[in-house]
Design a protein around this motif. Structure first.
Motif, PDB file in Angstrom:
ATOM      1  N   MET A  48       0.920  -1.273  -0.016  1.00 42.81           N
ATOM      2  CA  MET A  48       0.084   0.099  -0.084  1.00 42.81           C
ATOM      3  C   MET A  48       0.869   1.278  -0.037  1.00 42.81           C
ATOM      4  N   ALA A  49       0.561   2.235  -1.086  1.00 44.17           N
ATOM      5  CA  ALA A  49       1.349   3.425  -0.875  1.00 44.17           C
ATOM      6  C   ALA A  49       1.207   4.349   0.268  1.00 44.17           C
ATOM      7  N   THR A  50       2.279   4.952   0.598  1.00 47.74           N
ATOM      8  CA  THR A  50       2.258   6.045   1.928  1.00 47.74           C
ATOM      9  C   THR A  50       1.133   6.977   1.705  1.00 47.74           C
ATOM     10  N   ALA A  51       0.325   7.270   2.606  1.00 46.91           N
ATOM     11  CA  ALA A  51      -0.379   8.264   2.750  1.00 46.91           C
ATOM     12  C   ALA A  51       0.008   9.554   2.816  1.00 46.91           C
ATOM     13  N   LEU A  52      -0.644  10.694   2.588  1.00 44.07           N
ATOM     14  CA  LEU A  52      -0.344  11.992   2.531  1.00 44.07           C
ATOM     15  C   LEU A  52      -1.438  12.865   3.386  1.00 44.07           C
ATOM     16  N   SER A  53      -1.012  13.427   4.476  1.00 47.33           N
ATOM     17  CA  SER A  53      -1.841  14.324   5.071  1.00 47.33           C
ATOM     18  C   SER A  53      -1.055  15.669   5.090  1.00 47.33           C
ATOM     19  N   VAL A  54      -1.736  16.532   4.500  1.00 49.38           N
ATOM     20  CA  VAL A  54      -1.595  18.087   4.312  1.00 49.38           C
ATOM     21  C   VAL A  54      -1.539  18.657   5.680  1.00 49.38           C
ATOM     22  N   ASN A  55      -0.503  19.230   5.974  1.00 52.81           N
ATOM     23  CA  ASN A  55      -0.373  20.277   7.188  1.00 52.81           C
ATOM     24  C   ASN A  55      -0.856  21.640   7.001  1.00 52.81           C
ATOM     25  N   LEU A  56      -1.788  22.037   7.740  1.00 51.28           N
ATOM     26  CA  LEU A  56      -2.450  23.551   7.287  1.00 51.28           C
ATOM     27  C   LEU A  56      -2.043  24.545   8.189  1.00 51.28           C
ATOM     28  N   ASN A  57      -0.676  24.658   8.988  1.00 52.92           N
ATOM     29  CA  ASN A  57      -0.240  25.266   9.799  1.00 52.92           C
ATOM     30  C   ASN A  57       0.254  26.890   9.127  1.00 52.92           C
ATOM     31  N   ALA A  58       1.113  26.431   7.915  1.00 56.32           N
ATOM     32  CA  ALA A  58       1.469  27.644   7.027  1.00 56.32           C
ATOM     33  C   ALA A  58       0.450  28.364   6.592  1.00 56.32           C
ATOM     34  N   VAL A  59      -0.591  27.762   5.994  1.00 51.45           N
ATOM     35  CA  VAL A  59      -1.583  28.434   5.501  1.00 51.45           C
ATOM     36  C   VAL A  59      -2.274  29.237   6.603  1.00 51.45           C
ATOM     37  N   ALA A  60      -2.485  28.761   7.734  1.00 50.24           N
ATOM     38  CA  ALA A  60      -3.244  29.558   8.788  1.00 50.24           C
ATOM     39  C   ALA A  60      -2.217  30.782   9.131  1.00 50.24           C
ATOM     40  N   MET A  61      -0.869  30.392   9.139  1.00 53.29           N
ATOM     41  CA  MET A  61       0.185  31.522   9.546  1.00 53.29           C
ATOM     42  C   MET A  61       0.010  32.749   8.600  1.00 53.29           C
ATOM     43  N   LEU A  62      -0.273  32.327   7.158  1.00 54.61           N
ATOM     44  CA  LEU A  62      -0.272  33.610   5.936  1.00 54.61           C
ATOM     45  C   LEU A  62      -1.575  34.361   6.451  1.00 54.61           C
ATOM     46  N   ARG A  63      -2.707  33.493   6.748  1.00 52.17           N
ATOM     47  CA  ARG A  63      -4.230  34.094   6.870  1.00 52.17           C
ATOM     48  C   ARG A  63      -3.983  35.137   8.149  1.00 52.17           C
ATOM     49  N   ASN A  64      -3.181  34.682   9.295  1.00 54.11           N
ATOM     50  CA  ASN A  64      -2.848  35.572  10.529  1.00 54.11           C
ATOM     51  C   ASN A  64      -2.179  36.693  10.268  1.00 54.11           C
ATOM     52  N   ARG A  65      -1.740  36.905   9.200  1.00 56.54           N
ATOM     53  CA  ARG A  65      -0.889  38.073   8.901  1.00 56.54           C
ATOM     54  C   ARG A  65      -1.660  39.428   8.849  1.00 56.54           C
ATOM     55  N   ARG A  66      -3.130  39.377   8.385  1.00 58.94           N
ATOM     56  CA  ARG A  66      -4.141  40.218   8.279  1.00 58.94           C
ATOM     57  C   ARG A  66      -5.393  39.829   9.140  1.00 58.94           C
ATOM     58  N   ASP A  67      -6.314  40.779   9.432  1.00 57.49           N
ATOM     59  CA  ASP A  67      -7.279  40.476  10.178  1.00 57.49           C
ATOM     60  C   ASP A  67      -8.383  40.135   9.072  1.00 57.49           C
ATOM     61  N   LEU A  68      -8.267  39.226   8.375  1.00 57.89           N
ATOM     62  CA  LEU A  68      -9.092  38.717   6.975  1.00 57.89           C
ATOM     63  C   LEU A  68      -9.196  37.162   7.075  1.00 57.89           C
ATOM     64  N   PRO A  69     -10.273  36.750   6.648  1.00 53.39           N
ATOM     65  CA  PRO A  69     -10.478  35.468   6.642  1.00 53.39           C
ATOM     66  C   PRO A  69      -9.872  34.675   5.600  1.00 53.39           C
ATOM     67  N   TRP A  70      -8.888  35.262   4.663  1.00 49.50           N
ATOM     68  CA  TRP A  70      -8.265  34.389   3.745  1.00 49.50           C
ATOM     69  C   TRP A  70      -6.878  34.563   3.710  1.00 49.50           C
ATOM     70  N   PRO A  71      -6.011  33.670   3.384  1.00 50.79           N
ATOM     71  CA  PRO A  71      -6.691  32.337   2.659  1.00 50.79           C
ATOM     72  C   PRO A  71      -7.269  31.595   3.782  1.00 50.79           C
ATOM     73  N   SER A  72      -8.363  30.990   3.144  1.00 52.14           N
ATOM     74  CA  SER A  72      -9.306  30.193   4.140  1.00 52.14           C
ATOM     75  C   SER A  72      -8.681  28.877   4.709  1.00 52.14           C
ATOM     76  N   VAL A  73      -8.501  28.413   5.772  1.00 51.68           N
ATOM     77  CA  VAL A  73      -7.743  27.058   6.147  1.00 51.68           C
ATOM     78  C   VAL A  73      -8.625  25.943   5.757  1.00 51.68           C
ATOM     79  N   THR A  74     -10.057  26.244   5.851  1.00 54.98           N
ATOM     80  CA  THR A  74     -10.916  25.020   5.551  1.00 54.98           C
ATOM     81  C   THR A  74     -11.064  25.267   3.930  1.00 54.98           C
ATOM     82  N   GLY A  75     -10.955  26.282   3.271  1.00 56.54           N
ATOM     83  CA  GLY A  75     -11.095  26.263   1.778  1.00 56.54           C
ATOM     84  C   GLY A  75      -9.930  25.705   1.362  1.00 56.54           C
TER      85      GLY A  75
END
Length: 248
Positions: free
Chosen positions: A1-28
């Motif tokens: 069985m091939a190795t599964a990939l889990s995508v870590n969203l921390n860096a996406v959240a860190m980019l979002r947190n640079r502004r008081d805005l909802p994008w990039p959306s972590v869930t999106g």
């Protein structure tokens, strides 16, 4: 069985947190990753919420439950009381425990399974009773795997940071792959599953997967998010899936 990939969203959240805005959306972004075939999503909610916020956890849980019921939610963190309460509410399929100080910028070492046994054993038992698979962050030390198994955990996640740091030195990379492979062999021998994570890339994943053919899962954030700036998230997920040995 091939190795599964889990995508870590921390860096996406860190980019979002640079502004008081909802994008990039972590869930999106998580939705795009799962639609492109990622096996799951990983987050590491730190006490200061400098990237993933506590409020992201129920939203990610709902995304998986409503749209991708076959996917997995993996939550990483140090097993403080507050963290364990977050986990109980979010009901992740997997919890990865790391020995981080709250001030650390990123995880950079595994547990001392002998010295930390009294802390880990009751936490592992609690998490398993709540229905989670438990993985413990581990250095590439074959001799430590028996003590890891004694905690009752299901898997170890091999810390691959030293391997990631050899990107300009093929000989050093080969040595690090062998170290990781030897640790994985020892983990398998005592009945543990093996995950891996930290500074993994499309270039360095294939040698690791070849050396550890039973590698269950890799969780990748920084390198994958960096590639997504160039290729887009969906295509980046497909590229990493191919690097994991998956047919895409």
């Amino acid at each position: 069985m091939a190795t599964a990939l889990s995508v870590n969203l921390n860096a996406v959240a860190m980019l979002r947190n640079r502004r008081d805005l909802p994008w990039p959306s972590v869930t999106g972004i998580g939705r795009i990753a799962l639609a492109a075939g990622a096996h799951g999503l990983t987050v590491h909610p730190r006490p200061d919420q400098r990237h993933i916020r506590f409020s992201d956890l129920p939203a990610i849980r709902q995304l998986i439950d409503d749209e991708f019921p076959g996917a997995e939610f993996n939550i990483e963190g140090y097993p403080s009381g507050d963290f364990l309460d977050l986990v109980a509410a979010a009901r992740p399929e997997q919890v990865t425990l790391v020995p981080d100080d709250p001030s650390q910028p990123t995880s950079d070492h595994g547990w001392d399974f002998v010295a930390d046994a009294a802390l880990l054993k009751p936490v592992v038992a609690r998490l398993k009773a709540e229905g989670a698979r438990v993985s413990l962050f581990a250095d590439a030390e074959p001799g430590a795997m028996a003590a890891a198994a004694d905690t009752g955990c299901d898997r170890v996640e091999l810390y691959t940071g030293p391997y990631g740091g050899t990107f300009a030195d093929p000989d050093a990379a080969a040595r690090e792959v062998e170290r990781l492979g030897a640790a994985a062999d020892a983990a398998f021998a005592v009945g543990l599953g093996v995950n891996a994570g930290h500074d993994l890339t499309v270039a360095n994943l294939p040698p690791l997967v070849r050396r550890i053919p039973g590698l269950a899962e890799v969780s990748i954030g920084h390198g994958l998010t960096a590639d997504a700036l160039e290729y887009g998230m969906a295509e980046t997920v497909r590229r990493f899936r191919r690097a994991c040995g998956q047919v895409v």
